[in-house]
Motif scaffolding. Structure first.
Motif, PDB file in Angstrom:
ATOM      1  N   MET A  89      18.935 -30.272 -15.345  1.00 31.20           N
ATOM      2  CA  MET A  89      18.158 -30.785 -16.470  1.00 31.20           C
ATOM      3  C   MET A  89      18.099 -32.317 -16.506  1.00 31.20           C
ATOM      4  O   MET A  89      17.033 -32.890 -16.772  1.00 31.20           O
ATOM      5  N   PRO A  90      19.202 -33.046 -16.266  1.00 33.18           N
ATOM      6  CA  PRO A  90      19.103 -34.510 -16.243  1.00 33.18           C
ATOM      7  C   PRO A  90      18.139 -35.034 -15.181  1.00 33.18           C
ATOM      8  O   PRO A  90      17.501 -36.073 -15.384  1.00 33.18           O
ATOM      9  N   VAL A  91      18.053 -34.330 -14.042  1.00 36.78           N
ATOM     10  CA  VAL A  91      17.083 -34.738 -13.020  1.00 36.78           C
ATOM     11  C   VAL A  91      15.673 -34.631 -13.567  1.00 36.78           C
ATOM     12  O   VAL A  91      14.826 -35.519 -13.369  1.00 36.78           O
ATOM     13  N   LEU A  92      15.421 -33.540 -14.292  1.00 36.16           N
ATOM     14  CA  LEU A  92      14.096 -33.358 -14.883  1.00 36.16           C
ATOM     15  C   LEU A  92      13.797 -34.450 -15.899  1.00 36.16           C
ATOM     16  O   LEU A  92      12.713 -35.048 -15.888  1.00 36.16           O
ATOM     17  N   LEU A  93      14.760 -34.725 -16.797  1.00 36.69           N
ATOM     18  CA  LEU A  93      14.553 -35.780 -17.791  1.00 36.69           C
ATOM     19  C   LEU A  93      14.342 -37.134 -17.118  1.00 36.69           C
ATOM     20  O   LEU A  93      13.540 -37.949 -17.579  1.00 36.69           O
ATOM     21  N   GLY A  94      15.059 -37.359 -16.024  1.00 36.39           N
ATOM     22  CA  GLY A  94      14.861 -38.599 -15.279  1.00 36.39           C
ATOM     23  C   GLY A  94      13.502 -38.661 -14.615  1.00 36.39           C
ATOM     24  O   GLY A  94      12.909 -39.735 -14.483  1.00 36.39           O
ATOM     25  N   TRP A  95      12.987 -37.494 -14.217  1.00 38.49           N
ATOM     26  CA  TRP A  95      11.709 -37.445 -13.514  1.00 38.49           C
ATOM     27  C   TRP A  95      10.514 -37.540 -14.466  1.00 38.49           C
ATOM     28  O   TRP A  95       9.377 -37.613 -14.027  1.00 38.49           O
ATOM     29  N   THR A  96      10.773 -37.503 -15.763  1.00 38.43           N
ATOM     30  CA  THR A  96       9.667 -37.612 -16.724  1.00 38.43           C
ATOM     31  C   THR A  96       9.359 -39.061 -17.088  1.00 38.43           C
ATOM     32  O   THR A  96       8.604 -39.300 -18.030  1.00 38.43           O
ATOM     33  N   GLY A  97       9.936 -40.022 -16.385  1.00 37.63           N
ATOM     34  CA  GLY A  97       9.781 -41.424 -16.766  1.00 37.63           C
ATOM     35  C   GLY A  97       8.547 -42.090 -16.195  1.00 37.63           C
ATOM     36  O   GLY A  97       8.652 -43.139 -15.544  1.00 37.63           O
ATOM     37  N   MET A  98       7.356 -41.508 -16.410  1.00 43.34           N
ATOM     38  CA  MET A  98       6.130 -42.171 -15.977  1.00 43.34           C
ATOM     39  C   MET A  98       5.864 -43.412 -16.838  1.00 43.34           C
ATOM     40  O   MET A  98       6.060 -43.375 -18.047  1.00 43.34           O
ATOM     41  N   ARG A  99       5.414 -44.473 -16.204  1.00 45.47           N
ATOM     42  CA  ARG A  99       5.095 -45.701 -16.937  1.00 45.47           C
ATOM     43  C   ARG A  99       3.597 -45.787 -17.192  1.00 45.47           C
ATOM     44  O   ARG A  99       2.806 -45.188 -16.468  1.00 45.47           O
ATOM     45  N   GLY A 100       3.227 -46.557 -18.226  1.00 44.01           N
ATOM     46  CA  GLY A 100       1.806 -46.613 -18.547  1.00 44.01           C
ATOM     47  C   GLY A 100       1.433 -47.722 -19.500  1.00 44.01           C
ATOM     48  O   GLY A 100       1.601 -48.911 -19.210  1.00 44.01           O
ATOM     49  N   VAL A 101       0.957 -47.344 -20.699  1.00 43.56           N
ATOM     50  CA  VAL A 101       0.278 -48.256 -21.617  1.00 43.56           C
ATOM     51  C   VAL A 101       1.150 -49.435 -22.017  1.00 43.56           C
ATOM     52  O   VAL A 101       0.731 -50.592 -21.928  1.00 43.56           O
ATOM     53  N   VAL A 102       2.363 -49.162 -22.487  1.00 45.06           N
ATOM     54  CA  VAL A 102       3.210 -50.245 -22.997  1.00 45.06           C
ATOM     55  C   VAL A 102       3.580 -51.226 -21.891  1.00 45.06           C
ATOM     56  O   VAL A 102       3.586 -52.447 -22.094  1.00 45.06           O
ATOM     57  N   SER A 103       3.868 -50.707 -20.704  1.00 45.41           N
ATOM     58  CA  SER A 103       4.221 -51.588 -19.590  1.00 45.41           C
ATOM     59  C   SER A 103       3.054 -52.501 -19.227  1.00 45.41           C
ATOM     60  O   SER A 103       3.244 -53.706 -18.994  1.00 45.41           O
ATOM     61  N   LEU A 104       1.849 -51.941 -19.176  1.00 44.55           N
ATOM     62  CA  LEU A 104       0.684 -52.775 -18.874  1.00 44.55           C
ATOM     63  C   LEU A 104       0.464 -53.817 -19.959  1.00 44.55           C
ATOM     64  O   LEU A 104       0.214 -55.000 -19.676  1.00 44.55           O
ATOM     65  N   ALA A 105       0.539 -53.391 -21.231  1.00 44.08           N
ATOM     66  CA  ALA A 105       0.318 -54.323 -22.340  1.00 44.08           C
ATOM     67  C   ALA A 105       1.326 -55.464 -22.305  1.00 44.08           C
ATOM     68  O   ALA A 105       0.965 -56.634 -22.497  1.00 44.08           O
ATOM     69  N   ALA A 106       2.598 -55.139 -22.033  1.00 44.21           N
ATOM     70  CA  ALA A 106       3.622 -56.178 -21.983  1.00 44.21           C
ATOM     71  C   ALA A 106       3.381 -57.135 -20.829  1.00 44.21           C
ATOM     72  O   ALA A 106       3.489 -58.363 -20.990  1.00 44.21           O
ATOM     73  N   ALA A 107       3.026 -56.603 -19.671  1.00 45.84           N
ATOM     74  CA  ALA A 107       2.791 -57.456 -18.500  1.00 45.84           C
ATOM     75  C   ALA A 107       1.617 -58.399 -18.735  1.00 45.84           C
ATOM     76  O   ALA A 107       1.682 -59.593 -18.409  1.00 45.84           O
ATOM     77  N   LEU A 108       0.537 -57.861 -19.301  1.00 40.79           N
ATOM     78  CA  LEU A 108      -0.637 -58.703 -19.544  1.00 40.79           C
ATOM     79  C   LEU A 108      -0.391 -59.713 -20.662  1.00 40.79           C
ATOM     80  O   LEU A 108      -1.107 -60.716 -20.761  1.00 40.79           O
TER      81      LEU A 108
END
Length: 527
Positions: A350-369
């Motif tokens: 189960m921890p592997v699954l929870l770790g594998w759900t860490g897709m990045r997206g909107v917030v990361s892009l907004a912060a970088a820009l």
């Protein structure tokens, strides 16, 4: 304006078409949108999409967080608050620290402050991506509640890291005592301001002569106002929006009419869909400009890609390690609050699954820009283009690698076989509806017993709710029975609100039934 407007309209059309295609292919639509944006960016003659870094947070984050706080189950968040808190704060801090150390050690010219800045940007997983991916597989309520609750709070923790790192890069120093005081104010002040403004907005909806259109218009303004006030007072705008949204969501039955709730659901669903789609397209569209900046900075493209791959590996590894650490700590200190796993193998995976759900997206892009182009001194912000490129690689890789393989992993490992009981959910629905029928019968008999005897309209009224007759003849519905009908619907809402206090009842099922009651009330208005 005449060139950018058709381009924006075309973007929305592309978003709609790609989303339909993604549903047909049974993959998450953010994956297709990012790839499409990348391909579209190479078409010659297209206008460049540029967003003011100072406005990127203000445009996208408040409505996305506000809508998410209305969708999440607050009851489930309270139940799993330990797991949610550890992933939203401790895991994010550990991930940012890991990225900072690796970046400082392996990327030339990267100070520890720049490493923390990058870590704060890429540490929060994206709720939209995870939700879009997990909808193709059945997962337990506890797992989805942890992921949803984490996604609401991890944005705040990551952006706090981002803000402190920006100050450290700009000033060249970091005062721990001052940072601790500011952190405390940002958290407590953000939550307090959000709750205070939410109470004010609830009263405004109650006291002002609003209709469905004006109610919806106000809800569109409210998250921006919460965010702006909190940021002006140097608090966390994210926490203000989340706390305010959760409070208003919990009280939605008290200040919004059935028409406002029904129409608002459709408006917000479309609005957030467009915002998310635009952001994921922008992720791809921004790449050519970022690579040009890398070239000007003298960083080879292959080298930058390697940096991005290393950072992405750190993100995945840190999240999996944190998931195992959280499971171990829970086993030692609070074993009774662990989600049901069913077997030792499932618990270990189960921890592997929870770790594998860490897709990045909107917030990361907004912060970088949102990284300023220059420092206060006028000097170019160090490593800005490289940070943007690494962020892009992290988003792209996590979406493509984790996003495409997550449904397969869940099915292949059979992690949730036997844990997601569809028959049990259907049984819960049947019991809830049967309870409603019994509640209706007792309500009518207790309050209108005299009117029921020998009154044809009232007898039909009772029968319609006790047996849910399919007859379309509503001629018996007069003004008197309409008033009773509305009172009965409100009584059912109160019954469901009490039923929702049962921790064994899925709040989504309650909300679906409340939505049906709202539709019934609206149908009554046109009879």
């Amino acid at each position: 304006m005449h060139t950018i407007l058709p381009f924006l309209l075309a973007m929305i059309a592309v978003i709609v078409l790609l989303t339909m295609w993604a549903a047909k292919l049974r993959i998450a639509y953010p994956i297709l949108l990012v790839v499409a944006g990348l391909l579209i960016s190479f078409i010659p003659g297209l206008p460049q999409v540029k967003i003011d870094p100072d406005l990127i947070f203000f445009i996208f984050l408040p409505p996305l967080l506000f809508e998410a706080s209305w969708s999440v189950s607050f009851k489930e968040m309270k139940k799993w608050w330990r797991m949610i808190g550890s992933f939203a704060f401790l895991v994010v801090f550990f991930t940012a620290l890991s990225v900072a150390i690796v970046a400082h050690q392996f990327i030339p010219g990267f100070t520890l402050a720049l490493g923390f800045l990058l870590g704060g940007i890429v540490s929060p997983p994206d709720a939209v991506s995870t939700g879009a991916i997990t909808k193709f597989v059945k997962i337990p309520r506890s797992t989805s509640a942890i992921l949803e609750g984490e996604s609401l709070l991890n944005d705040a923790s990551s952006l706090i890291i981002f803000r402190f790192a920006l100050v450290a890069v700009g000033t060249g120093q970091f005062v721990w005592q001052e940072a601790a005081t500011n952190f405390l104010w940002m958290v407590t002040g953000g939550v307090g301001i959000g709750l205070l403004l939410a109470r004010f907005f609830v009263q405004a909806h109650k006291r002002l002569p609003t209709d469905a259109s004006s109610d919806i218009a106000l809800t569109l303004i409210e998250p921006y106002f919460m965010y702006w006030v909190a940021e002006e007072l140097h608090c966390s705008g994210v926490l203000a929006v989340v706390s305010g949204g959760l409070f208003m969501s919990a009280n939605r039955l008290n200040f919004l009419t059935s028409a406002s709730r029904i129409q608002g659901f459709s408006v917000w669903e479309s609005f957030v869909f467009i915002l998310n789609g635009i952001v994921f397209l922008i992720i791809g569209l921004e790449l050519p400009e970022i690579t040009e900046g890398l070239h000007d900075q003298g960083v080879p493209l292959r080298t930058a890609i390697n940096y991005g791959i290393v950072v992405t590996g750190v993100l995945i590894g840190a999240r999996i390690i944190s998931a195992y650490a959280a499971m171990l700590a829970t086993l030692i200190f609070r074993p009774n609050v662990l989600p049901r796993a069913g077997s030792i193998k499932r618990r270990l995976l189960m921890p592997v699954l929870l770790g594998w759900t860490g897709m990045r997206g909107v917030v990361s892009l907004a912060a970088a820009l949102a990284i300023p182009i220059t420092l206060d001194s006028g000097v170019a912000f160090p490593q800005r283009n490289l940070i943007l490129f690494i962020t892009f690689i992290a988003i792209l890789l996590t979406l493509l690698v984790q996003g495409l393989t997550l449904p397969y992993i869940i099915k292949r490992w059979r992690l949730f076989d036997g844990l997601v009981d569809e028959e049990s959910e259907e049984l819960t629905r049947r019991k809830m509806k049967q309870g409603l029928k019994q509640h209706v019968y007792q309500f009518m008999k207790g309050k209108y017993e005299n009117e029921l005897n020998g009154h044809v309209g009232m007898e039909k009224f009772l029968k319609q709710w006790e047996e849910r007759s399919k007859a379309t003849d509503d001629s018996w519905m007069n003004d008197k029975t309409k008033l009773i009908f509305v009172e009965l619907l409100e009584s059912q809402r109160q019954y469901l609100s009490e039923l929702n206090k049962d921790p064994k009842i899925d709040e989504d099922i309650i909300r679906q039934q409340l939505y049906q009651i709202d539709l019934e009330e609206e149908r009554l208005k046109i009879i």
